[in-house]
Structures are given as structure tokens and as C-alpha cells.
Design an enzyme around this catalytic site. Structure first.
Site, PDB file in Angstrom:
ATOM      1  N   LYS A 172      -5.317  24.475 -55.055  1.00 37.07           N
ATOM      2  CA  LYS A 172      -4.102  23.909 -54.491  1.00 37.07           C
ATOM      3  C   LYS A 172      -3.046  23.871 -55.594  1.00 37.07           C
ATOM      4  O   LYS A 172      -3.017  22.964 -56.412  1.00 37.07           O
ATOM      5  CB  LYS A 172      -4.314  22.492 -53.944  1.00 37.07           C
ATOM      6  CG  LYS A 172      -3.102  22.018 -53.098  1.00 37.07           C
ATOM      7  CD  LYS A 172      -2.805  20.541 -53.253  1.00 37.07           C
ATOM      8  CE  LYS A 172      -2.103  20.173 -54.516  1.00 37.07           C
ATOM      9  NZ  LYS A 172      -0.685  20.684 -54.609  1.00 37.07           N
ATOM     10  N   GLY A 203       0.028  22.759 -50.645  1.00 30.11           N
ATOM     11  CA  GLY A 203      -0.053  21.423 -50.091  1.00 30.11           C
ATOM     12  C   GLY A 203       0.558  20.372 -50.982  1.00 30.11           C
ATOM     13  O   GLY A 203       0.800  20.596 -52.174  1.00 30.11           O
ATOM     14  N   ASP A 204       0.807  19.233 -50.419  1.00 23.88           N
ATOM     15  CA  ASP A 204       1.292  18.049 -51.126  1.00 23.88           C
ATOM     16  C   ASP A 204       0.070  17.319 -51.681  1.00 23.88           C
ATOM     17  O   ASP A 204      -0.823  16.918 -50.933  1.00 23.88           O
ATOM     18  CB  ASP A 204       2.064  17.158 -50.152  1.00 23.88           C
ATOM     19  CG  ASP A 204       2.688  15.944 -50.828  1.00 23.88           C
ATOM     20  OD1 ASP A 204       2.118  15.448 -51.817  1.00 23.88           O
ATOM     21  OD2 ASP A 204       3.741  15.476 -50.366  1.00 23.88           O
ATOM     22  N   GLY A 205       0.036  17.152 -52.998  1.00 26.17           N
ATOM     23  CA  GLY A 205      -1.113  16.521 -53.628  1.00 26.17           C
ATOM     24  C   GLY A 205      -1.419  15.136 -53.096  1.00 26.17           C
ATOM     25  O   GLY A 205      -2.583  14.764 -52.933  1.00 26.17           O
ATOM     26  N   GLY A 209      -4.733  15.901 -51.623  1.00 27.17           N
ATOM     27  CA  GLY A 209      -5.513  15.673 -52.838  1.00 27.17           C
ATOM     28  C   GLY A 209      -6.715  14.772 -52.606  1.00 27.17           C
ATOM     29  O   GLY A 209      -7.823  15.068 -53.076  1.00 27.17           O
ATOM     30  N   GLU A 247      -6.949  17.111 -67.065  1.00 27.60           N
ATOM     31  CA  GLU A 247      -6.029  17.377 -68.171  1.00 27.60           C
ATOM     32  C   GLU A 247      -4.718  16.763 -67.756  1.00 27.60           C
ATOM     33  O   GLU A 247      -4.050  17.237 -66.845  1.00 27.60           O
ATOM     34  CB  GLU A 247      -5.921  18.881 -68.410  1.00 27.60           C
ATOM     35  CG  GLU A 247      -5.328  19.233 -69.775  1.00 27.60           C
ATOM     36  CD  GLU A 247      -3.821  19.243 -69.773  1.00 27.60           C
ATOM     37  OE1 GLU A 247      -3.228  18.249 -70.270  1.00 27.60           O
ATOM     38  OE2 GLU A 247      -3.232  20.212 -69.288  1.00 27.60           O
ATOM     39  N   CYS A 281       2.885  19.207 -71.492  1.00 25.57           N
ATOM     40  CA  CYS A 281       2.153  17.964 -71.724  1.00 25.57           C
ATOM     41  C   CYS A 281       1.842  17.741 -73.197  1.00 25.57           C
ATOM     42  O   CYS A 281       1.681  16.604 -73.638  1.00 25.57           O
ATOM     43  CB  CYS A 281       0.862  17.959 -70.906  1.00 25.57           C
ATOM     44  SG  CYS A 281      -0.173  19.409 -71.172  1.00 25.57           S
ATOM     45  N   GLU A 381       5.968   9.487 -70.907  1.00 23.26           N
ATOM     46  CA  GLU A 381       6.156  10.933 -70.959  1.00 23.26           C
ATOM     47  C   GLU A 381       7.395  11.292 -70.138  1.00 23.26           C
ATOM     48  O   GLU A 381       7.415  11.122 -68.924  1.00 23.26           O
ATOM     49  CB  GLU A 381       4.923  11.645 -70.406  1.00 23.26           C
ATOM     50  CG  GLU A 381       4.995  13.148 -70.522  1.00 23.26           C
ATOM     51  CD  GLU A 381       3.748  13.838 -69.998  1.00 23.26           C
ATOM     52  OE1 GLU A 381       3.339  14.838 -70.594  1.00 23.26           O
ATOM     53  OE2 GLU A 381       3.195  13.370 -68.977  1.00 23.26           O
TER      54      GLU A 381
END
Length: 474
Positions: A172, A203-205, A209, A247, A281, A381
Site C-alpha cells: 500500500k 489507499g488511505d493509511g 492500515g 522505520e 527521516c 520532526e
């Protein structure tokens, strides 16, 4: 991109189910439409999971040599589509087409596939210790959830070793990076990946998800994304005791020692931070500078930022493109203003768009100084072209500031004495450390401590991640 409105399930491009919904694909450099995709609902997610489940036993039983031959075909197909891949990445997330997209983003996917192939050739899937046979067996059906910032880097560093290990999978990709994922699924189809081994749904996580993470037919979840998403996956996977590899985010410190070449160190630190518009990241987002050299470092940083050509992704001389989507643009703008409101010194950049770039999600390369480690811009972040400079008086203080973070993905040290740099690196609570501008190594484990995740990707560690270990006592 005719396949943008279809999913790849069980070896075929299929129409979305009735519960799928349309979603626009926006070019972040122009804010123009690149097409429309469909976001999967429960029915398509269920189809993809079942296809991977049905294919697992046969694929897991294939000889390693067959899986290596398949990886070779995938690698060859990717090479043929390299230019298409660079174009897709540039249009979907704004990486400069003739620079970052063509020279780094798309080729990194190629690099991970080649690395997975070489690692698998030399990997000992069976070893003996005494009278015991130790086997590395495929982990099973894997849900892979990937982000938009380095789309092929994250897709290929999962898919390559998963194929080598004998896993089947449901990918995904981010809804903000569907174009490159579409090209990749076409590559997998062209390479002749057996039906059900590789499945892809957009898809939308937040919506699918949880199903990808909790479904009992799934044995493992591999996510690259935010810390919030990682926590959600962990909760959803807990009841079925799945293997989880995460991650996540980072807020990496870059320690410049008193004896370093300040011009070189600051220049490298700023350019590394601004690469990919700060959307990495492992970006060196906290620059720790000796207090008595802070003013000099500010001047260098401002000069470097002024030299960066920000512009449309399609232009050949663009060094820094737009932020990848409107949602992230607004977050970056909010945090820049937060830095100002909390009293940080604005060295260059600031809120708003660069002059002449009113169309598109462009941000100004921004540097804050006189930052303390309790400010929001030093803790969160930002994921944009924003560097914070923090003064320190002793190396012990610098290490303490560096480790005073919820994150622990990467770290950076710049020092004249390599032994001193290595000694500082050993004290950092991070999964990786770069000394004096050293580049990433695709064979080295990638991952972090604390809120930066669980597990490792890349190289032999990345292959091991997609296996379970069995001991057979003879």
C-alpha cells in the site's frame, strides 16, 4: 497511467470494488491534476490479502535459485523503466526531474534491488551449529505500507528482500505517491512475478492500515512512516502477535567539533538538510555548533541557502523542488512560525513562498539559530527545508543535547580527527552515524532507536527481517 484507476491483485489489473473512492493526484510544483486514482475499501483490501495468502505456500517452497532468477528479471525490467520512474516520482512528489529524481530517487530503487539480489546469493538460508540445523524461512504474508518522500527507496528495500526470502505481499503506497507505485507494479507484472506474490492497492493509511495490520491472514507488517502511524500499526498487530518492522521519524543531530573545517562542515550540513526539500527521516536537522563559532556558522548557512536554486521540478537547473503535498506544506509553515514565536533567531528564509513561486507548494530554505533543545522546532520532526542551529560549550554537552530526543534514527559528526569523530559516534543513541560527510551504504542496516522504529532494513539485515528462524535438532 491507465492503471492508476486499477489495483494489481493476483497477477492482474482489476477494477476497484464498489466501496473504493476517487482521489485526485496533484503535482506539487504546479498544483495541477496528474490524474485520479481510487482508494481501496474493505473489499479490495480483502481481495489483496487473500491473493497473497493463497500464493504463499507455493512461493515459499520455491528454490532460492528460482527466486533469484525472478529478482534478476525484476531488476532488468526496472532498468528499462528507469526514465519513466524518474518522471513519475518528479510529478507526484516534486523531486527535481533532471537532478534528484533522475540521479538519486529512481536509481536508489535500482540499487536496492541489486543489493537484495547480491545479498541473497550469499545468504546462508541454512546453517549448522553442532548437531542443530538452523533455517531462515519466509516470514509469511507481508503488509507493506510505504511513504511519499522517497517512494522507490522504501518500496524496493522491502519488496526485494521479501521476494528473496520467499514472502508474498500486499503493497500500500502513499496516496501522495501513486504514480511511481503504478510504474513499479507494471515492472513486477512485466517480470512475470507469479500471481498473488505481489499485490498492490492504493489507499488511505488511516482507513485500511488497521485492516492490513490486524488481519489474521497477514503474518508481518513492514511500515515506513510517522511515529503516530507506527504506534497504530503496533496496536493493531498486537492481538495476532505479528512480526512488525517499523522505520519511523527522526530529528538527527549534526555535531560540529571545535576543530572541524567550519566552512566545509556547515556547507555540507545545510545542503544535506535541504536535499529532497528537507523531506528525509534521517536529515541532519539539528546542527550543534560551538557557541563561540555560532555567528560565523550563521553567516555560512545563510550564504549556502542563498545559493540554492528553488524552482519548478521540470526545470533543469532546479536544486530544490516543492514540498510534496498541501498538507505537509501547511505543517511546515506552521512550525516555521512556531520557531519565530518561541524566540529562535531567524537567520534566513521564514514563512511563505520564495519570490516568483506563488503557484505550487514551495517553501523557503530556512535556518534558525540560538535554538535551545526545548523549543518545538528542536523537538518535532518538521519534514521540510528547516535547519535549527544549537550552540554548545563542551563535547559532553553536545552529546547530551543530541541524545535528548524522542528519536534516534541517525546522527552526524564533523571533526578533523577521525578517531575523535568515531568516539563521539559511539556515544550517540542512534541507529546510524555519518562521519565527516560519509554517504549511506545500501549494504549497511538502516533503522533507529526509540521512537525512530523497530528492526532494520537494507543489506543482509533487511533480508533477515523478512525471515523466521527455525532450529531443527538432529
Amino acid at each position: 497511467m491507465e492503471n492508476l484507476a486499477r489495483f494489481y491483485i493476483n497477477g492482474a489489473w482489476v477494477k476497484p470494488g464498489d466501496d473504493a473512492r476517487e482521489y485526485p493526484v496533484i503535482n506539487p510544483a504546479t498544483e495541477a491534476s496528474e490524474g485520479t486514482l481510487y482508494l481501496a475499501g474493505k473489499s479490495d483490501t480483502d481481495r489483496a490479502i487473500q491473493a497473497a495468502r493463497d500464493a504463499f505456500d507455493d512461493f515459499a517452497a520455491t528454490p532460492v535459485e528460482e527466486r533469484l532468477a525472478l529478482l534478476e528479471k525484476i531488476l532488468a525490467a526496472y532498468k528499462r523503466r528507469l526514465d519513466d520512474m524518474a518522471d513519475a516520482i518528479s510529478r507526484e512528489m516534486g523531486a527535481p526531474r533532471h537532478g534528484l529524481a533522475a540521479k538519486v530517487q529512481a536509481p536508489t530503487g535500482l540499487g536496492h534491488l541489486a543489493t537484495a539480489l547480491e545479498v541473497a546469493r550469499n545468504f546462508e538460508f541454512e546453517t549448522n551449529t553442532g548437531k542443530t540445523l538452523i533455517r531462515h524461512e519466509p516470514a509469511g504474508v507481508v503488509s507493506m505500507i510505504t511513504p511519499w518522500n522517497w517512494p522507490m527507496n522504501q518500496v524496493t528495500c522491502k519488496v526485494g528482500p521479501a521476494i528473496a526470502a520467499g514472502c508474498t505481499m500486499i503493497l500500500k503506497p502513499s496516496e501522495f505517491a501513486p504514480l511511481s507505485a503504478c510504474v513499479f507494479a507494471e515492472i513486477m507484472d512485466e517480470a512475470g512475478v507469479p500471481a498473488g506474490v505481489f499485490n498492490m492497492i492504493y489507499g488511505d493509511g488511516a482507513e485500511i492500515g488497521p485492516m492490513l495490520s490486524s488481519d489474521p491472514r497477514v503474518d508481518m507488517v513492514s511500515l515506513t512512516g510517522s511515529t503516530r502511524a507506527g504506534a497504530s500499526v503496533s496496536r493493531e498487530a498486537a492481538d495476532s502477535f505479528k512480526k512488525v518492522s517499523l522505520e519511523l521519524g527522526g530529528k538527527s543531530a549534526n555535531i560540529l567539533t571545535p576543530d572541524c573545517d567550519l566552512e566545509k562542515a556547515v556547507t555540507h550540513g545545510v545542503m544535506s538538510m535541504m536535499t529532497n526539500t528537507g523531506q528525509s527521516c534521517n536529515a541532519p536537522s539539528r546542527m550543534l555548533v560551538p557557541a563561540d563559532k555560532l555567528a560565523q556558522a550563521e553567516e555560512i548557512a545563510a550564504k549556502v541557502c542563498a545559493s540554492i536554486k528553488v524552482g519548478p521540478s521540470a526545470e533543469k537547473d532546479t536544486q530544490m523542488g516543492p514540498i510534496a503535498n498541501a498538507r505537509q506544506f501547511e505543517r511546515v509553515q506552521t512550525l516555521i512560525q512556531r520557531g519565530i514565536d518561541e524566540g529562535a533567531k531567524l537567520v534566513c528564509g521564514g514563512p511563505g513562498k520564495p519570490e516568483g513561486l506563488e503557484q505550487g507548494y514551495f517553501a523557503r530554505p530556512t535556518v534558525f539559530s540560538e535554538v535551545n533543545n526545548q523549543m518545538t522546532i528542536a523537538r518535532e520532526e518538521i519534514f521540510g527545508p528547516v535547519l535549527t542551529m544549537l550552540p554548545y560549550n563542551t563535547i559532553d554537552e553536545a552529546v547530551a543535547i543530541a541524545n535528548d530526543s524522542d528519536y534516534g534514527l541517525s546522527g552526524y559528526v564533523y571533526a578533523t580527527d577521525k578517531d575523535e569523530a568515531a568516539a563521539i559516534a559511539r556515544r550517540l543513541r542512534t541507529g546510524m552515524v555519518h562521519l565527516n560527510g560519509a554517504q549511506l551504504d545500501l549494504n549497511a542496516p538502516f533503522g533507529g532507536y526509540k521512537h525512530s522504529g523497530v528492526g532494520r532494513e537494507w543489506g543482509s539485515h533487511g533480508l533477515e527481517e523478512f525471515t523466521e528462524v527455525k532450529s531443527i535438532m538432529l
